[in-house]
Structure formats: C-alpha cells, structure tokens
Motif scaffolding. Structure first.
Motif, PDB file in Angstrom:
ATOM      1  N   UNK A  49     -45.168 -70.142 -31.037  1.00 31.45           N
ATOM      2  CA  UNK A  49     -43.959 -70.894 -31.372  1.00 31.45           C
ATOM      3  C   UNK A  49     -42.892 -70.609 -30.328  1.00 31.45           C
ATOM      4  N   UNK A  50     -41.959 -71.545 -30.181  1.00 33.45           N
ATOM      5  CA  UNK A  50     -40.840 -71.352 -29.268  1.00 33.45           C
ATOM      6  C   UNK A  50     -39.641 -72.128 -29.782  1.00 33.45           C
ATOM      7  N   UNK A  51     -38.455 -71.664 -29.383  1.00 33.06           N
ATOM      8  CA  UNK A  51     -37.226 -72.315 -29.796  1.00 33.06           C
ATOM      9  C   UNK A  51     -36.234 -72.296 -28.644  1.00 33.06           C
ATOM     10  N   UNK A  52     -35.585 -73.428 -28.414  1.00 29.02           N
ATOM     11  CA  UNK A  52     -34.553 -73.495 -27.392  1.00 29.02           C
ATOM     12  C   UNK A  52     -33.280 -72.864 -27.930  1.00 29.02           C
ATOM     13  N   UNK A  53     -32.647 -72.050 -27.086  1.00 31.38           N
ATOM     14  CA  UNK A  53     -31.449 -71.339 -27.555  1.00 31.38           C
ATOM     15  C   UNK A  53     -30.304 -72.296 -27.853  1.00 31.38           C
ATOM     16  N   UNK A  58     -37.575 -76.826 -31.634  1.00 29.13           N
ATOM     17  CA  UNK A  58     -38.706 -75.924 -31.852  1.00 29.13           C
ATOM     18  C   UNK A  58     -39.998 -76.556 -31.360  1.00 29.13           C
ATOM     19  N   UNK A  59     -40.946 -75.691 -31.031  1.00 29.38           N
ATOM     20  CA  UNK A  59     -42.225 -76.130 -30.472  1.00 29.38           C
ATOM     21  C   UNK A  59     -43.333 -75.275 -31.071  1.00 29.38           C
ATOM     22  N   UNK A  60     -44.426 -75.956 -31.457  1.00 25.51           N
ATOM     23  CA  UNK A  60     -45.568 -75.266 -32.056  1.00 25.51           C
ATOM     24  C   UNK A  60     -46.866 -75.884 -31.562  1.00 25.51           C
ATOM     25  N   UNK A  61     -47.920 -75.101 -31.479  1.00 21.88           N
ATOM     26  CA  UNK A  61     -49.237 -75.700 -31.255  1.00 21.88           C
ATOM     27  C   UNK A  61     -49.756 -76.248 -32.588  1.00 21.88           C
ATOM     28  N   UNK A  62     -50.734 -77.107 -32.521  1.00 20.60           N
ATOM     29  CA  UNK A  62     -51.266 -77.733 -33.729  1.00 20.60           C
ATOM     30  C   UNK A  62     -51.820 -76.704 -34.709  1.00 20.60           C
ATOM     31  N   UNK A  63     -52.306 -75.583 -34.207  1.00 20.04           N
ATOM     32  CA  UNK A  63     -52.958 -74.590 -35.050  1.00 20.04           C
ATOM     33  C   UNK A  63     -52.020 -73.932 -36.057  1.00 20.04           C
ATOM     34  N   UNK A  64     -50.717 -73.931 -35.790  1.00 20.70           N
ATOM     35  CA  UNK A  64     -49.781 -73.259 -36.700  1.00 20.70           C
ATOM     36  C   UNK A  64     -48.719 -74.196 -37.256  1.00 20.70           C
ATOM     37  N   UNK A  65     -48.680 -75.424 -36.762  1.00 16.99           N
ATOM     38  CA  UNK A  65     -47.653 -76.356 -37.201  1.00 16.99           C
ATOM     39  C   UNK A  65     -47.727 -76.556 -38.708  1.00 16.99           C
ATOM     40  N   UNK A  70     -40.211 -71.051 -36.695  1.00 14.10           N
ATOM     41  CA  UNK A  70     -39.389 -70.186 -35.854  1.00 14.10           C
ATOM     42  C   UNK A  70     -37.934 -70.601 -36.026  1.00 14.10           C
ATOM     43  N   UNK A  71     -37.057 -69.619 -36.085  1.00  7.67           N
ATOM     44  CA  UNK A  71     -35.633 -69.889 -36.201  1.00  7.67           C
ATOM     45  C   UNK A  71     -34.889 -68.874 -35.365  1.00  7.67           C
ATOM     46  N   UNK A  72     -33.620 -69.171 -35.097  1.00 13.07           N
ATOM     47  CA  UNK A  72     -32.827 -68.269 -34.269  1.00 13.07           C
ATOM     48  C   UNK A  72     -31.493 -67.972 -34.934  1.00 13.07           C
ATOM     49  N   UNK A  73     -30.960 -66.820 -34.595  1.00 10.42           N
ATOM     50  CA  UNK A  73     -29.613 -66.426 -35.011  1.00 10.42           C
ATOM     51  C   UNK A  73     -28.878 -66.080 -33.724  1.00 10.42           C
ATOM     52  N   UNK A  74     -28.105 -67.021 -33.226  1.00  4.33           N
ATOM     53  CA  UNK A  74     -27.462 -66.816 -31.931  1.00  4.33           C
ATOM     54  C   UNK A  74     -26.438 -65.692 -31.989  1.00  4.33           C
TER      55      UNK A  74
END
Length: 122
Positions: A49-53, A58-65, A70-74
């Motif tokens: 998983x990935x997230x833009x700051x 957010x971005x995920x591969x099909x296997x975990x979508x 994923x979430x962020x706390x800036x």
C-alpha cells in the motif's frame, strides 16, 4: 534524512485484523509519500500500500484491495495500515518506506524502516 520506525506486528489468526503503524522523524518536511511493502520468507519484497502525503491518494495492488487500508496523520508524521481478513500466506516482515510516489512502493524507495513481523496462523 528521514527515519522510519514501525510497530504493531505480531501473531493473528487467519481472517483476523491487525494494525501496523509507522512514524517518521528527521527531515519530515520533505515527505512526499509513504508506503508499506512486505517480504515473506524466501520471497521478494512485495508492494502492499502507499499514500501520497499531500492529498492522501492511496494505492493498492489487487491482492489487498478492499482488505487493507492505508491512512496518514500529517500532524504526527505517521501512517497506519489496517489489515483485515488476513491470510496465512501474508505472513511476512512488513516494512515502511518513504520517497516520491512513483517509487515508494518499490525496492527503489530511499528511506526504509527496520520492519515489523506479522505471522498469520491458519
């Protein structure tokens, strides 16, 4: 430099949930994206998983979508990975990474944490 420290790993039963956290320190003003990759025994590192700051895309591969979030706390310079309906084959070391969005989900990411172990029992 950016330092990353993961936490939250452990043992969970198949079908269960587990949250992982990653806190960044150092030159955090330079953060563009953060993500998670995992490496199972004997396998290559795999994007999770990935997230833009900025903006929080957010971005995920099909296997975990639809199972992982994923979430962020800036304010805390932290990301969380909520993992639901886990599978035994997802036993791995989960590593946090930070870099530009285009590489944060790859082994080319510039900054890495030490990783946290997750074991999913059948």
């Amino acid at each position: 430099q950016v330092q990353l420290v993961e936490s939250g790993g452990g043992l969970v039963q198949a079908g269960g949930s587990l949250n992982l956290s990653c806190v960044a320190s150092g030159r955090t003003f330079s953060l563009l994206a953060m993500g998670w990759l995992r490496q199972a025994p004997g396998a290559e590192r795999e994007f999770v998983a990935a997230i833009a700051w900025s903006g929080g895309n957010t971005y995920y591969p099909a296997s975990v979508k639809r199972r992982f979030t994923i979430s962020r706390d800036t304010g805390k310079n932290a990301v969380q990975l909520q993992r639901n309906r886990q599978k035994p084959e997802e036993t791995a070391v989960y590593c946090c990474a930070a870099d530009e969005p285009r590489v944060v989900g790859t082994t080319e990411a510039k900054y890495w944490g030490e990783g946290t172990e997750v074991a999913v029992s059948a």
